[in-house]
Design an enzyme around this catalytic site. Structure first.
Site, PDB file in Angstrom:
ATOM      1  N   ASP A 126     -36.324 -33.421  -6.947  1.00 60.56           N
ATOM      2  CA  ASP A 126     -35.037 -33.136  -6.336  1.00 60.56           C
ATOM      3  C   ASP A 126     -35.169 -32.409  -5.266  1.00 60.56           C
ATOM      4  O   ASP A 126     -35.212 -31.081  -4.962  1.00 60.56           O
ATOM      5  CB  ASP A 126     -34.031 -32.641  -7.626  1.00 60.56           C
ATOM      6  CG  ASP A 126     -32.600 -32.077  -6.846  1.00 60.56           C
ATOM      7  OD1 ASP A 126     -32.357 -32.419  -5.666  1.00 60.56           O
ATOM      8  OD2 ASP A 126     -31.909 -31.677  -7.552  1.00 60.56           O
ATOM      9  N   GLN A 167     -32.188 -29.385  -1.754  1.00 60.18           N
ATOM     10  CA  GLN A 167     -31.987 -28.083  -0.973  1.00 60.18           C
ATOM     11  C   GLN A 167     -33.460 -27.905  -0.232  1.00 60.18           C
ATOM     12  O   GLN A 167     -33.535 -26.870   0.606  1.00 60.18           O
ATOM     13  CB  GLN A 167     -31.990 -26.935  -1.999  1.00 60.18           C
ATOM     14  CG  GLN A 167     -30.517 -26.910  -2.580  1.00 60.18           C
ATOM     15  CD  GLN A 167     -29.466 -26.516  -1.550  1.00 60.18           C
ATOM     16  OE1 GLN A 167     -29.435 -26.001  -0.667  1.00 60.18           O
ATOM     17  NE2 GLN A 167     -28.284 -27.072  -2.123  1.00 60.18           N
TER      18      GLN A 167
END
Ligand code: 7TS
Length: 444
Positions: free
Chosen positions: A238, A241
């Site tokens: 993921d 960020q």
């Protein structure tokens, strides 16, 4: 190699001598000689002029936008790309012989190619355009629905955003697989020895973030990917960020899936990416059925389109994707190395200055972290501090940051999170510190 932050040598960063708090304080960010990839100094004032919102006042005060982890601001170049698309091209993609439809298709596919190049994916069809990270992770989790059985394990980490927890729990409910979690320590680092012992032949999927949104930790994903692959598990990273700070290289990382959202990297909301290796994307079930994702439809049987369209049912966010492409161009113009350099300086300065505030505790003190600082001040509630900061024109996020398990582990209800971008300045850090001191006075 458990360290994913590029070294000075790898990245070609230009480091001025580390600014001590004393030497950094009187300087403006304008004087920090961060360098672009072309070795040109970047000019923060000029960059800030690209972002119309940054000159706005909020609550009568000059806006200090420190909520970049939630969503970044947009430069005029991105806003113009979206507006021009609607003014000059607007049509649906992949379905018309008429000129505008072809122009729209060209613009849409050009953006896909820019993203492919930016993340160094081998093939453009490995870049699936989605509505964002959440959508991307759900595509993968759903795609495994017919590949898992009771006894199989999915390994995530204690540092995940809810978007990288809940879809896997739902997949476990559907298949009978078990969710396992790599634990963390109070510095906000994953316990890699625990990871080693959790990995086993039943581990089918490992899903971890590259960077924690709540604490800023950069996770050792190279090590995680390599170890997981030894046992044949698929790895999803993921990147929601990380992409604002680090340019990820798909071929070098060798992960099976990588997900991110445009809105955190100067692009518009409502669009993002699922990178997937061709062989894995071909194995996954499609997520949504509808137009564009089919080869042939009869009432008896439907066959699915080739990649990437198998995962792109319905009319996509065409203007958003065009804006996404413009955002990638913008970041590359500023230079990802220069961005990392700038943010590193801000992180160092802000950390030192915030720690001077009595009773301020920073959560997330990992060795490797990006320019995100999560903190609490004594027993003051994060919402109260956030509200007083907002009155001073300062935008931060408060609460659990969609990472409740981290807050539970730290035994706190939430934090105040200041997340810095390359367009933030040393002066803005000073304003933050001043406003926290004011909040502390008002609330104690
Ligand atoms: N994963 C991580 C690590 C995130 O930080 C976020 C959003 C998501 C997934 C979901 O991304 P979306 O674009 O699909 O919503 N993080 C945050 C945040 O930290 N504050 O607001 C949103």
């Amino acid at each position: 190699d458990r360290n994913d932050k590029p070294t000075t040598a790898e990245s070609g960063y230009y480091f001025l001598q580390s600014p001590t708090v004393e030497t950094a304080r009187p300087h403006s960010n304008l004087q920090i000689p961060a360098k672009t990839q072309n070795d040109q100094p970047i000019d923060i004032l000029k960059i800030r002029k690209d972002f119309p919102i940054l000159s706005q006042k909020v609550n009568g005060k000059q806006l200090v936008y420190l909520d970049n982890g939630a969503s970044s601001q947009k430069p005029q170049q991105v806003i113009d790309a979206i507006a021009n698309y609607y003014k000059e091209i607007n049509a649906n993609v992949h379905r018309g012989v008429h000129t505008l439809s072809q122009l729209a298709t060209d613009a849409f596919e050009a953006a896909r190619a820019k993203i492919q190049q930016h993340i160094n994916a081998k093939e453009s069809y490995e870049v699936i355009l989605t509505s964002g990270t959440t959508h991307s992770i759900n595509i993968v989790a759903n795609g495994f629905s017919n590949m898992l059985k009771v006894g199989d394990e999915i390994l995530i980490s204690a540092l995940e955003h809810h978007s990288n927890i809940v879809p896997w729990q739902m997949l476990c409910e559907r298949t009978g697989a078990t969710l396992k979690v790599i634990p963390m320590n109070l510095d906000g680092e994953l316990l890699m020895a625990e990871f080693d012992s959790l990995l086993n032949p039943n581990t089918k999927i490992v899903a971890v973030n590259h960077v924690s949104n709540a604490l800023g930790t950069i996770n050792p994903i190279r090590y995680i990917i390599a170890e997981a692959h030894k046992g044949g598990a698929a790895v999803l990273i993921d990147g929601a960020q990380s992409v604002a700070h680090i340019k990820p290289d798909m071929q070098e990382l060798d992960c099976d899936f990588y997900t991110f959202s445009a809105h955190k990297i100067c692009g518009p909301t409502g669009t993002g990416v699922l990178f997937g290796k061709e062989e894995w994307l071909n194995k996954l079930l499609p997520f949504q059925g509808g137009g564009e994702m089919i080869k042939e439809v009869t009432f008896e049987k439907t066959t699915y389109a080739d990649l990437p369209y198998k995962f792109e049912a319905g009319t996509p966010n065409i203007a958003g994707v065009v804006g996404f492409g413009a955002a990638i161009d913008y970041l590359n113009e500023v230079g990802m190395d220069a961005i990392a350099q700038q943010e590193e300086e801000i992180l160092k300065y802000a950390t030192a200055e915030l720690l001077k505030i009595p009773e301020l505790k920073i959560w997330g003190t990992a060795q490797e972290k990006v320019s995100v600082i999560s903190f609490n001040v004594g027993n003051l509630h994060p919402y109260d501090i956030g509200t007083i900061l907002d009155n001073s024109g300062i935008a931060v996020r408060t609460g659990h940051h969609c990472a409740q398990p981290i807050m539970n582990f730290c035994k706190i209800p939430g934090t105040v999170r200041a997340s810095f971008s390359f367009y933030n300045t040393i002066e803005e850090v000073d304003l933050l510190v001043k406003a926290i001191l004011k909040a502390q006075k008002m609330l104690s």
